[in-house]
Enzyme design. Structure first.
Site, PDB file in Angstrom:
ATOM      1  N   LYS A 195       0.852  -1.184   0.000  1.00 53.35           N
ATOM      2  CA  LYS A 195       0.000   0.000   0.000  1.00 53.35           C
ATOM      3  C   LYS A 195       0.893   1.240   0.000  1.00 53.35           C
ATOM      4  CE  LYS A 195      -3.517   2.415   2.689  1.00 53.35           C
ATOM      5  NZ  LYS A 195      -4.480   2.335   3.784  1.00 53.35           N
ATOM      6  N   LYS A 248      -2.183  -1.581  -3.816  1.00 56.62           N
ATOM      7  CA  LYS A 248      -3.045  -0.401  -3.749  1.00 56.62           C
ATOM      8  C   LYS A 248      -2.224   0.874  -3.851  1.00 56.62           C
ATOM      9  CE  LYS A 248      -5.959   1.990  -0.517  1.00 56.62           C
ATOM     10  NZ  LYS A 248      -6.319   2.175   0.841  1.00 56.62           N
TER      11      LYS A 248
HETATM   12  C1  PBG Z   1      -7.294   3.383   5.786  1.00 59.33           C
HETATM   13  C2  PBG Z   1      -7.570   3.267   4.343  1.00 59.33           C
HETATM   14  C3  PBG Z   1      -7.386   4.219   3.309  1.00 59.33           C
HETATM   15  C4  PBG Z   1      -7.914   3.658   2.159  1.00 59.33           C
HETATM   16  C5  PBG Z   1      -8.359   2.384   2.487  1.00 59.33           C
HETATM   17  N1  PBG Z   1      -8.132   2.162   3.828  1.00 59.33           N
HETATM   18  C6  PBG Z   1      -6.872   5.601   3.355  1.00 59.33           C
HETATM   19  C7  PBG Z   1      -5.492   5.901   3.702  1.00 59.33           C
HETATM   20  O1  PBG Z   1      -4.652   5.039   3.900  1.00 59.33           O
HETATM   21  O2  PBG Z   1      -5.235   7.106   3.812  1.00 59.33           O
HETATM   22  C8  PBG Z   1      -7.989   4.327   0.807  1.00 59.33           C
HETATM   23  C9  PBG Z   1      -9.099   3.877  -0.088  1.00 59.33           C
HETATM   24  C10 PBG Z   1      -9.403   4.755  -1.234  1.00 59.33           C
HETATM   25  O3  PBG Z   1      -8.743   5.787  -1.478  1.00 59.33           O
HETATM   26  O4  PBG Z   1     -10.363   4.423  -1.949  1.00 59.33           O
HETATM   27  N2  PBG Z   1      -5.974   3.388   6.160  1.00 59.33           N
END
Ligand code: PBG
Length: 323
Positions: A195, A248
């Protein structure tokens, strides 16, 4: 293979030949639909930067999930916006927390959707970070305990799968051992393994009200230019017990999706995130692009790169188009 012996156009001559030689098929079974649940009743409030995506109270969530299920989408992933936030993320693992209550309501209503939960603390922390903060630092090891508690509370409420998205080191191991110890050895983990610290999450932070109050997420989420490191992250999560690993965002990380699939041959998810969705919606709203063709092309591309499943806000539209 030389021209004129080989002529690639021969097999493109009509729709039937193209269908016969098609290598990648997007299916409704590939889709996971993200949903945002909020406290209260009768709430169905559109998120300004994500047209077609809503904050839903439990009752409205049930109605939405009926639709999702009727469309043949197999799974949802739940995000919660709690009544109150604090420095210990206590809403994340509260027995009557917003996500926990939503899961129970879905199960009581007889929903057969695979209910996945996003396991993270940022929506529940007053400072909006994904871990415990001390002296401006995001602490790793003390955060693991809270994440594990959160995952167990989701499983207790009836979640079918948990999805840690925090990017703390060692969280998959901590969650796996807590789930096992509490009698949830059969609850799978879908880990947000690679991520990235991405600008594409902008609209989500409005949706989840989780913008960090100070600093950013770069000390825990991955540095955008790195791909070898993504493979190490994925390997770690697999070794710690992840059942599905995720890359992601998706579109700017197709190389990582391809390498992850090639390297590990493990069940692989890709998250087509909020910013990717909002860009398409904005351009389509202006009439600049053909929304349906663009969305199908993006999702087919993600699948062609190697993803087995795609978390996407387009899921309902796509399920309708595929019918
Ligand atoms: C929580 C989380 C996030 C997303 C999914 N879980 C945001 C982040 O890490 O700031 C992003 C999902 C999206 O942008 O559709 N940590």
């Amino acid at each position: 293979m030389y021209f004129p012996t080989y002529r690639p156009r021969r097999l493109r001559a009509n729709a039937k030949l193209r269908a016969m030689t098609r290598e990648t098929h997007l299916s409704v079974d590939d889709l996971i639909y993200p949903l945002f649940v909020v406290p209260g009743e009768g709430v169905r409030h559109q998120i300004a930067s994500m047209p077609g995506v809503y904050h839903l109270s439990k009752d409205k969530l049930l109605a939405e999930c009926k639709e999702v299920e009727a469309l043949g989408i197999p799974a949802i992933i739940l995000f919660g916006l709690p009544e109150a936030k604090d420095e210990a993320a206590s809403g994340a693992f509260a027995e009557n927390g917003v996500v926990q209550e939503a899961i129970r309501a879905l199960k009581e209503a007889g929903s057969e959707l695979v209910v996945i939960t996003d396991v993270c603390l940022c929506e529940y922390m007053s400072h909006g970070h994904c871990g415990v903060v001390k002296d401006g630092q995001i602490l790793n090891d003390v955060t693991l305990e809270l994440l594990a508690k959160t995952a167990v509370s989701h499983a207790e409420a009836g979640a079918d799968m948990v999805g840690p998205s925090d990017m703390m080191d060692g969280r998959v191991k901590a969650i796996r051992s807590s789930l096992d110890a509490e009698g949830y050895a059969d609850t799978p983990i879908m880990s947000y393994a690679a991520k990235y610290a991405s600008a594409f999450y902008g609209p989500f932070r409005e949706a989840a009200d989780s913008t960090p109050a100070f600093g950013d997420r770069r000390t825990y989420q991955m540095d955008v230019p790195n791909a070898d490191e993504a493979l190490r992250e994925i390997q770690l999560d697999i070794e710690e017990g992840a059942d599905i690993v995720m890359v992601k965002p998706a579109m700017a990380y197709m190389d990582v999706i391809l390498r992850a699939k090639t390297e590990f041959g493990y069940p692989l998810a890709a998250y087509n995130v909020s910013g990717e969705y909002s860009m398409v919606k904005a351009a389509a709203g202006k009439g600049w692009i053909d929304e349906k063709r663009i969305v199908m092309e993006i999702l087919t591309g993600i699948k062609r790169a190697g993803a087995d499943m795609i978390l996407t806000y387009h899921a309902k539209d796509v399920a309708g188009w595929l019918e």
